[in-house]
Write an enzyme that holds these catalytic residues in place. Structure first.
Site, short mmCIF file in Angstrom:
data_model
loop_
_atom_site.label_atom_id
_atom_site.label_comp_id
_atom_site.label_asym_id
_atom_site.label_seq_id
_atom_site.Cartn_x
_atom_site.Cartn_y
_atom_site.Cartn_z
N ARG A 162 0.84 -1.19 0.00
CA ARG A 162 0.00 0.00 0.00
C ARG A 162 0.88 1.25 0.00
O ARG A 162 2.02 1.22 0.43
CB ARG A 162 -0.90 0.03 1.24
CG ARG A 162 -2.07 -0.93 1.19
CD ARG A 162 -2.91 -0.81 2.46
NE ARG A 162 -2.08 -0.84 3.65
CZ ARG A 162 -1.69 0.25 4.33
NH1 ARG A 162 -2.08 1.45 3.96
NH2 ARG A 162 -0.93 0.13 5.41
N LYS A 211 -8.30 -2.54 1.41
CA LYS A 211 -8.20 -1.59 2.52
C LYS A 211 -9.05 -0.35 2.29
O LYS A 211 -9.44 0.31 3.26
CB LYS A 211 -6.74 -1.21 2.75
CG LYS A 211 -5.89 -2.37 3.29
CD LYS A 211 -6.44 -2.95 4.60
CE LYS A 211 -5.52 -4.00 5.19
NZ LYS A 211 -6.11 -4.68 6.37
N SER A 214 1.25 -6.92 11.75
CA SER A 214 1.90 -7.91 10.89
C SER A 214 3.07 -8.56 11.62
O SER A 214 3.87 -7.88 12.26
CB SER A 214 2.39 -7.19 9.63
OG SER A 214 2.87 -8.11 8.72
N LYS A 272 -1.16 -13.32 14.22
CA LYS A 272 -2.63 -13.22 14.16
C LYS A 272 -3.25 -14.37 13.34
O LYS A 272 -4.17 -15.05 13.77
CB LYS A 272 -2.97 -11.87 13.53
CG LYS A 272 -4.41 -11.43 13.59
CD LYS A 272 -4.53 -9.91 13.44
CE LYS A 272 -3.78 -9.33 12.26
NZ LYS A 272 -4.55 -9.29 11.02
N THR A 273 -2.71 -14.57 12.13
CA THR A 273 -3.25 -15.62 11.25
C THR A 273 -2.92 -17.00 11.81
O THR A 273 -3.77 -17.89 11.87
CB THR A 273 -2.68 -15.46 9.82
OG1 THR A 273 -3.04 -14.17 9.34
CG2 THR A 273 -3.24 -16.50 8.88
N ASP A 325 -8.85 -11.29 9.43
CA ASP A 325 -8.31 -9.93 9.37
C ASP A 325 -9.25 -8.81 9.79
O ASP A 325 -8.82 -7.86 10.41
CB ASP A 325 -7.82 -9.66 7.94
CG ASP A 325 -6.82 -8.51 7.88
OD1 ASP A 325 -6.03 -8.35 8.82
OD2 ASP A 325 -6.84 -7.76 6.90
N ARG A 358 2.52 -12.00 -1.19
CA ARG A 358 1.18 -12.23 -0.65
C ARG A 358 0.44 -13.32 -1.42
O ARG A 358 0.75 -13.61 -2.57
CB ARG A 358 0.34 -10.95 -0.79
CG ARG A 358 0.81 -9.80 0.07
CD ARG A 358 0.04 -9.76 1.36
NE ARG A 358 0.48 -8.71 2.25
CZ ARG A 358 -0.10 -8.48 3.43
NH1 ARG A 358 -1.11 -9.21 3.82
NH2 ARG A 358 0.36 -7.54 4.21
#
Length: 545
Positions: A62, A204, A242, A246-247, A261, A326
């Site tokens: 981004r 986003k 990141s 989390k994942t 997410d 990604r």
């Protein structure tokens, strides 16, 4: 035998209302068709197992400095204007919209009708018009998929126009920094993406819009978090920036994944997924480390900016194009998912941090004030190698664990979270997935199996009745014991050879928290401010040294 599909209502499919003329528009193509077109046009290639791989070009992430929100009567007094939320005028937005529609007119384009927000009460229809076929496939993966009956008379609430090939030739004249841009207009409900093919801008953009609309108009708290639910219906939420896990930690074979997410927490006590897919980092990916993500990379997924080995396999270790490689895939590529993707109030909330200073306890329980303080702070640490020029740990703070996507002041989200936590009687835990026994370079990373054991113990209620010690500098409550975790690591000072070094490093990190929080203090309540590191930094130090 082929069934005849009902013809869509052509009135709802008239692109001329957006200023698009003479386009050759493909509507709601299947992922297989979009992949075939992408490969045929030379815009991507297939990996050894048939997964589409594309290169996003100049932008492999981004571009937060090129994100703007239209400042008008609706937004001017509501948005938290500043570095994160930069303003652009309605006139400049209208000009750039007309330029993008002119640019897309006469071209072959791809339209996707889908929705976001899995809870039917908050369902939001989104129409996305893309220049590239694989950008359209990305929206198939990431948004929730409408069925045929819904497509027939589809009316969008939001419109996304994505034209990577258009760059504004005179950026300064139209309020931009450079030729690429990502713009949100809350009055017109239109998102524009120009000059960047990085697909995360689409995702986003819509996430940012929900982060404004849901709390302002619907009393829903939007959260940058993953969530899962146990067989007994107990929901757990995982916040984290990141690289904090989390994942990984929300993918639990004994629990169903709600989403990885973006979620909302409703006034009537539901947690729901905004999305219909996952967008995961794949740098250094192995099946052993991340089995769910690794196995989800199959036809239907899209890999971005990866490098191939000679035999056509992907080299996940190679970061020559970017560290931010990604994959996007529809959530049904994961086996153990909650369908539809919403569940009841959370029982436990986890704030994940990768503390590379080795200061924070591996697990601690937070008071409501501490929970709000740590939520606003959104702390983790960048370690050497994650960004150019970083050779030792650097504290990194991102308000609400997602500052770049938060249009309101962070205290607004924190106060909503505090109230919901107290109303629902939720336990909140700070989990350090980073270092123990010293900082990065001296200590060692806390073993994943220990972190999993702590989370499992919490989810099973095994820490409900244990005794806690209070951390002398951060005020956090550290359990004295936890099943399947060595007791000596639970209080981090025990793992350092030099206790004095631990204390000074703790004070240094506490200062970083205080300095970061200064910009929020004027809007924060006393309870939230008192949730920070203890002001008297020498309080009880003699107990430890």
């Amino acid at each position: 035998m082929k069934t005849l599909l009902k013809q869509p209502n052509m009135k709802t499919r008239d692109l001329r209302k957006y200023g698009l003329k003479d386009t050759n528009a493909h509507w709601n193509l299947s992922p297989e068709e979009l992949q075939r077109i992408t490969v045929e046009k030379g815009m991507g290639k297939e990996t050894k197992n048939g997964t589409l791989a594309v290169n996003t070009g100049k932008y492999t992430g981004r571009s937060p400095q090129d994100r703007f929100i239209v400042k008008d009567d609706y937004t001017k007094d509501r948005i938290w204007w500043g570095k994160t939320n930069k303003a652009i005028s309605s006139e400049n937005f209208d000009y750039l919209q007309s330029e993008i529609t002119k640019y897309l007119s006469g071209k072959e384009i791809y339209v996707r009708d889908a929705y976001v927000c899995a809870d039917p009460e908050y369902k939001t229809n989104v129409r996305t018009v893309t220049e590239y076929p694989w950008s359209n496939m990305f929206t198939y993966n990431m948004f929730l998929r409408s069925d045929e009956s819904e497509l027939e008379n589809f009316e969008e609430e939001w419109l996304v126009l994505c034209a990577p090939g258009y760059e504004c030739p005179e950026p300064a004249k139209y309020g931009l920094r450079q030729g690429n841009f990502s713009l949100l207009n809350f009055t017109k409900k239109i998102a524009l993406v120009g000059g960047s093919a990085y697909t995360g801008e689409i995702k986003k953009g819509i996430f940012s819009s929900l982060n404004f609309i849901l709390p302002v108009e619907k009393e829903v708290l939007p959260m940058h978090c993953s969530a899962n639910v146990g067989e007994a219906g107990d929901t757990a939420i995982f916040f984290g920036l990141s690289g904090t896990g989390k994942t990984t930690l929300s993918a639990d074979p004994n629990r169903k994944l709600i989403g990885d997410d973006e979620h909302g927490w409703t006034a009537n006590n539901n947690i729901f997924n905004f999305e219909g897919g996952c967008y995961a980092k794949v740098i250094d990916l192995t099946e052993e480390k991340e089995p769910d993500i690794f196995r989800a990379i199959k036809p239907g997924a899209i890999l971005e900016n990866v490098i191939f080995k000679d035999n056509g396999e992907v080299d996940y270790m190679d970061s020559n194009i970017t560290q931010n490689t990604r994959v996007s895939y529809p959530i049904y590529h994961i086996d153990n998912i909650q369908e539809p993707s919403f569940a009841g109030n959370p029982t436990n909330i986890f704030f994940l941090t990768c503390d590379a200073f080795g200061v924070l306890p591996p697990v601690s329980k937070l008071t409501p004030g501490q929970a709000a303080y740590h939520f606003i702070s959104g702390y983790t640490a960048k370690v050497a190698g994650t960004e150019a020029g970083i050779t030792e740990p650097v504290p990194s703070f991102s308000a609400c664990f997602g500052e770049p996507f938060m249009p309101l002041h962070p205290t607004k989200y924190a106060e909503m979270l505090s109230k919901k936590m107290q109303d629902a009687g939720v336990n909140v835990w700070l989990v350090n997935t980073g270092w123990s026994g010293g900082p990065y370079g001296t200590g060692s990373r806390i073993k994943l199996k220990y972190t999993r054991a702590m989370i499992t113990a919490i989810l099973n209620g095994e820490l409900d009745d244990v005794a806690f010690d209070q951390h002398p500098i951060f005020g956090l409550f550290m359990p004295k014991a936890c099943p399947n975790v060595p007791t000596e690591i639970l209080d981090p000072i025990n793992t350092w050879e030099q206790k004095g070094n631990y204390i000074s490093k703790s004070i240094q990190l506490a200062h970083s928290f205080h300095l970061n929080f200064e910009k929020f203090a004027s809007e924060a309540s006393d309870q939230i401010i008192e949730g920070g590191p203890l002001i008297d930094e020498h309080h009880h130090l003699n107990d430890h040294v």
